[in-house]
Enzyme design. Structure first.
Site, short mmCIF file in Angstrom:
data_model
loop_
_atom_site.label_atom_id
_atom_site.label_comp_id
_atom_site.label_asym_id
_atom_site.label_seq_id
_atom_site.Cartn_x
_atom_site.Cartn_y
_atom_site.Cartn_z
N ILE A 1 24.78 17.75 -4.83
CA ILE A 1 25.21 19.71 -5.01
C ILE A 1 26.38 19.14 -5.89
CG2 ILE A 1 25.70 22.31 -4.04
CD1 ILE A 1 25.15 20.67 -1.30
N THR B 1 36.79 11.48 6.18
CA THR B 1 37.18 11.87 4.95
C THR B 1 36.45 13.79 5.31
OG1 THR B 1 35.35 10.21 3.72
CG2 THR B 1 35.37 12.70 2.44
N THR C 1 29.53 23.90 6.12
CA THR C 1 27.41 24.56 5.90
C THR C 1 27.13 25.04 6.74
OG1 THR C 1 25.71 22.93 6.89
CG2 THR C 1 28.90 22.89 7.62
N ASP C 2 25.90 26.15 7.16
CA ASP C 2 25.77 26.36 8.12
C ASP C 2 25.42 25.50 9.44
OD1 ASP C 2 23.56 25.38 7.80
OD2 ASP C 2 21.85 26.92 8.11
N GLU C 3 25.89 24.83 10.00
CA GLU C 3 25.47 23.96 11.40
C GLU C 3 26.63 24.29 11.88
OE1 GLU C 3 24.30 20.29 10.22
OE2 GLU C 3 22.78 20.37 9.34
N LYS D 1 32.87 19.41 9.56
CA LYS D 1 32.72 20.39 8.55
C LYS D 1 33.58 21.53 9.35
CE LYS D 1 30.93 20.17 4.71
NZ LYS D 1 32.08 20.14 4.23
N LYS E 1 17.67 12.27 2.59
CA LYS E 1 17.49 13.17 3.95
C LYS E 1 16.18 13.74 3.30
CE LYS E 1 22.13 14.44 3.25
NZ LYS E 1 22.91 14.26 2.47
N ASN F 1 9.88 21.86 9.97
CA ASN F 1 9.61 19.97 8.86
C ASN F 1 8.56 20.15 7.95
OD1 ASN F 1 12.90 20.45 9.66
ND2 ASN F 1 12.94 19.35 10.75
P1 NAD Z 1 26.77 13.87 -1.16
O1 NAD Z 1 27.04 13.55 0.18
O2 NAD Z 1 24.98 14.16 -2.17
O3 NAD Z 1 27.59 14.02 -1.60
C1 NAD Z 1 28.92 14.14 -1.53
C2 NAD Z 1 29.87 13.22 -2.62
O4 NAD Z 1 31.57 13.01 -2.09
C3 NAD Z 1 29.64 11.77 -3.49
O5 NAD Z 1 29.45 11.52 -4.36
C4 NAD Z 1 30.74 11.33 -2.65
O6 NAD Z 1 30.62 9.80 -3.78
C5 NAD Z 1 31.69 12.00 -2.50
N1 NAD Z 1 32.86 11.28 -1.27
C6 NAD Z 1 32.24 11.37 -0.61
N2 NAD Z 1 33.62 10.87 0.30
C7 NAD Z 1 34.59 11.38 -0.08
C8 NAD Z 1 36.23 10.71 -0.16
N3 NAD Z 1 36.58 10.25 0.40
N4 NAD Z 1 36.90 10.84 -1.57
C9 NAD Z 1 36.28 11.61 -2.88
N5 NAD Z 1 34.83 11.53 -2.61
C10 NAD Z 1 34.11 11.86 -1.66
O7 NAD Z 1 26.62 15.90 -0.53
P2 NAD Z 1 26.11 16.71 -0.84
O8 NAD Z 1 25.06 16.70 -0.59
O9 NAD Z 1 26.40 17.30 -2.75
O10 NAD Z 1 26.86 18.14 -0.22
C11 NAD Z 1 28.52 18.81 -0.81
C12 NAD Z 1 28.53 19.75 -0.06
O11 NAD Z 1 28.10 20.38 0.64
C13 NAD Z 1 29.70 19.00 1.23
O12 NAD Z 1 30.58 19.80 1.78
C14 NAD Z 1 28.23 19.18 2.06
O13 NAD Z 1 28.72 19.27 3.92
C15 NAD Z 1 27.96 21.06 1.85
N6 NAD Z 1 26.38 21.32 2.35
C16 NAD Z 1 25.83 20.49 2.11
C17 NAD Z 1 23.82 20.99 1.96
C18 NAD Z 1 22.97 20.44 1.94
O14 NAD Z 1 22.41 20.96 2.22
N7 NAD Z 1 23.18 19.03 1.09
C19 NAD Z 1 24.20 22.47 2.25
C20 NAD Z 1 25.40 22.95 2.99
C21 NAD Z 1 26.65 22.65 2.50
O1 DAU Z 2 22.24 23.52 7.12
C1 DAU Z 2 23.02 22.67 6.50
C2 DAU Z 2 23.12 20.89 6.06
O2 DAU Z 2 21.35 20.70 5.66
C3 DAU Z 2 23.41 20.38 5.79
O3 DAU Z 2 25.73 20.99 5.85
C4 DAU Z 2 23.53 18.65 5.28
O4 DAU Z 2 24.60 18.29 4.71
C5 DAU Z 2 22.68 18.34 5.00
O5 DAU Z 2 22.34 16.76 4.98
C6 DAU Z 2 21.57 19.20 5.29
O6 DAU Z 2 21.52 18.35 6.90
P1 DAU Z 2 19.95 18.51 7.97
O7 DAU Z 2 20.32 17.08 9.32
O8 DAU Z 2 19.07 19.57 8.23
O9 DAU Z 2 19.22 17.87 6.85
P2 DAU Z 2 18.01 16.37 6.72
O10 DAU Z 2 17.62 16.76 5.97
O11 DAU Z 2 18.29 15.28 7.08
O12 DAU Z 2 17.15 17.38 7.43
C7 DAU Z 2 16.51 17.96 7.53
C8 DAU Z 2 15.69 18.11 8.78
O13 DAU Z 2 14.68 17.38 8.69
C9 DAU Z 2 16.11 18.05 10.24
O14 DAU Z 2 15.63 19.01 11.39
C10 DAU Z 2 15.93 16.73 11.18
C11 DAU Z 2 14.30 16.44 9.66
N1 DAU Z 2 14.21 15.20 9.19
C12 DAU Z 2 15.19 14.30 8.81
C13 DAU Z 2 14.76 13.25 7.98
C14 DAU Z 2 15.88 12.76 7.46
C15 DAU Z 2 12.84 14.39 9.92
O15 DAU Z 2 12.01 15.33 10.32
N2 DAU Z 2 13.45 12.91 9.44
C16 DAU Z 2 13.91 12.23 8.32
O16 DAU Z 2 13.24 11.26 7.93
#
Ligand code: NAD
Ligand code: DAU
Length: 362
Positions: A15, A107, A136-138, A165, A200, A260
């Site tokens: 992101i 972290t 996050t919504d989690e 979180k 993911k 899913n």
């Molecule tokens: P990501 O795992 O793709 O990226 C995380 C980044 O943080 C990486 O570049 C990593 O190198 C850096 N990082 C990790 N530990 C660190 C540290 N100790 N010091 C400095 N940098 C560090 O994650 P993302 O999916 O881009 O998520 C970004 C943010 O958004 C997170 O806070 C996550 O909780 C939140 N979020 C993600 C989602 C989603 O669906 N991916 C949804 C809602 C909120």
């Molecule tokens: O809701 C926001 C969150 O969404 C963020 O805070 C997290 O950083 C982000 O990783 C994501 O969490 P989820 O656990 O929902 O995402 P993930 O892609 O890991 O899984 C999505 C759904 O799919 C979940 O119900 C688990 C399922 N899944 C996931 C994987 C990796 C499978 O069924 N098979 C898989 O191999």
């Protein structure tokens, strides 16, 4: 608000890197971005190679720093005169948090504390600054068949990731109430789009399918997530930076709940048209006729939350934000991106990737 020197933590992740692209390409932002990232396995400097080329040393700066290192964070605030923080850095994958929670505690909790504390000390009583925390919504737990998370929903985190979180959200609010630090928080639903690390669900399924590997579905596949195209998350964050009220929390979501199993089937159907199995060398000589033949139900995730859904009416009403992308449109863009960016995929999937990061980004 000044918004002149923005510290972005975790800018090399999924992101964060989309957000940096968004800021330079889609807004009138004229200041400097300082991307502070530890470069864990989830980061990829290739995500920002074009940004570095165009703006590096002028409007874009990269610092390889661990947010758990207090004194290095202090140095960055002073060196770049930071006036805005947008805090993305986190350990973000629920499955990894189940297998090894320690990094998540360090972290997500200690790292967030360090940033808050340095900001408080460096900014003093300034009111022209802002600390935005991405969450996050989690943190709200799991829903039954109906209803949606509001900003007022009580916290009920259920995995080590979501608990870490939730802790960080509480710390951010505590710094507002206790010290008056000018903060905002956003809690977003599941993002998808370019540059997402293939652990993911969406990128994992797209790339496994193309390689003819099993498509793992946890449990019965009926868990529900509320999906948002990453660019829409970026526009919501920027809206909060520009217009969000200090001390407030905003939920962000796409009003796009999906099971899913339905998403996985949809990806398979799109790939059947774009890259039919008969033209895919990974399937040569095999018996499979369509991508959905690869679907494999596997053991469920421990403590797997059943359903998430976001009520985003507050940010819509108060800040006038709404998502631009439909799930169908966003999914097609995402699949196209992974089909087109084979170099990125190859790099991130090689075993030597961690070594390459270490050698090239000290
Ligand atoms: P990501 O795992 O793709 O990226 C995380 C980044 O943080 C990486 O570049 C990593 O190198 C850096 N990082 C990790 N530990 C660190 C540290 N100790 N010091 C400095 N940098 C560090 O994650 P993302 O999916 O881009 O998520 C970004 C943010 O958004 C997170 O806070 C996550 O909780 C939140 N979020 C993600 C989602 C989603 O669906 N991916 C949804 C809602 C909120
Ligand atoms: O809701 C926001 C969150 O969404 C963020 O805070 C997290 O950083 C982000 O990783 C994501 O969490 P989820 O656990 O929902 O995402 P993930 O892609 O890991 O899984 C999505 C759904 O799919 C979940 O119900 C688990 C399922 N899944 C996931 C994987 C990796 C499978 O069924 N098979 C898989 O191999």
């Amino acid at each position: 608000m000044k918004k002149t020197n923005i510290l972005i933590t975790g800018g090399s992740g999924f992101i964060g890197s989309n957000f940096i692209h968004y800021l330079f390409e889609e807004t009138k932002f004229k200041g400097r971005i300082i991307n502070c990232d530890k470069l864990t396995y989830a980061a990829n400097p290739l995500n920002l190679a074009d940004i570095k080329k165009k703006y590096g040393g002028k409007k874009y700066f990269f610092e390889r720093v661990d947010i758990c290192d207090y004194s290095k964070i202090e140095k960055i605030f002073k060196k770049f005169k930071i006036d805005t923080v947008i805090h993305f850095a986190a350990e973000s994958h629920v499955d990894r948090s189940i297998h090894g929670p320690k990094d998540f505690i360090e972290t997500n909790i200690v790292g967030t504390f360090n940033l808050l504390d340095v900001a408080r000390k460096y900014w003093g009583n300034r009111k022209d600054v802002k600390f935005h925390h991405i969450s996050t919504d989690e943190v709200f737990g799991s829903l039954g068949k109906t209803g949606a998370f509001k900003e007022t929903t009580p916290y009920d985190p259920r995995s080590p990731y979501s608990a870490s979180k939730a802790s960080s959200d509480h710390l951010v609010r505590a710094y507002f109430h206790t010290y008056g630090l000018p903060i905002t928080i956003s809690n977003c639903s599941n993002n998808y789009g370019p540059y997402q690390f293939p652990e993911k669900l969406l990128p994992l399924i797209i790339l496994n399918a193309l390689e003819g590997k099993p498509l793992p579905i946890y449990g019965d596949g009926k868990n529900v997530r509320d999906w948002l195209y990453v660019e829409d998350h970026c526009s919501a964050i920027w809206r909060i930076i520009e217009k969000g009220k200090i001390g407030e929390t905003y939920n962000i979501g796409g009003n796009s709940e999906k099971k899913n199993i339905d998403i996985v089937k949809k990806i398979c159907a799109i790939l059947d048209v774009k890259r039919p199995v008969k033209n895919n060398s990974a399937f040569k000589g095999g018996k499979l006729k369509k991508y959905s033949d690869l679907i494999t139900f596997v053991k469920d995730r421990l403590g797997h939350d059943r359903r998430y859904a976001i009520d985003a009416s507050k940010i819509q009403k108060e800040l006038g934000w709404k998502p631009k992308h439909s799930f169908e449109g966003g999914l097609k863009c995402t699949i196209n991106w992974y089909l087109e960016n084979t170099g990125w995929v190859k790099k991130i999937k090689t075993a030597s990737y961690a070594g390459w990061l270490k050698k090239n980004y000290k």
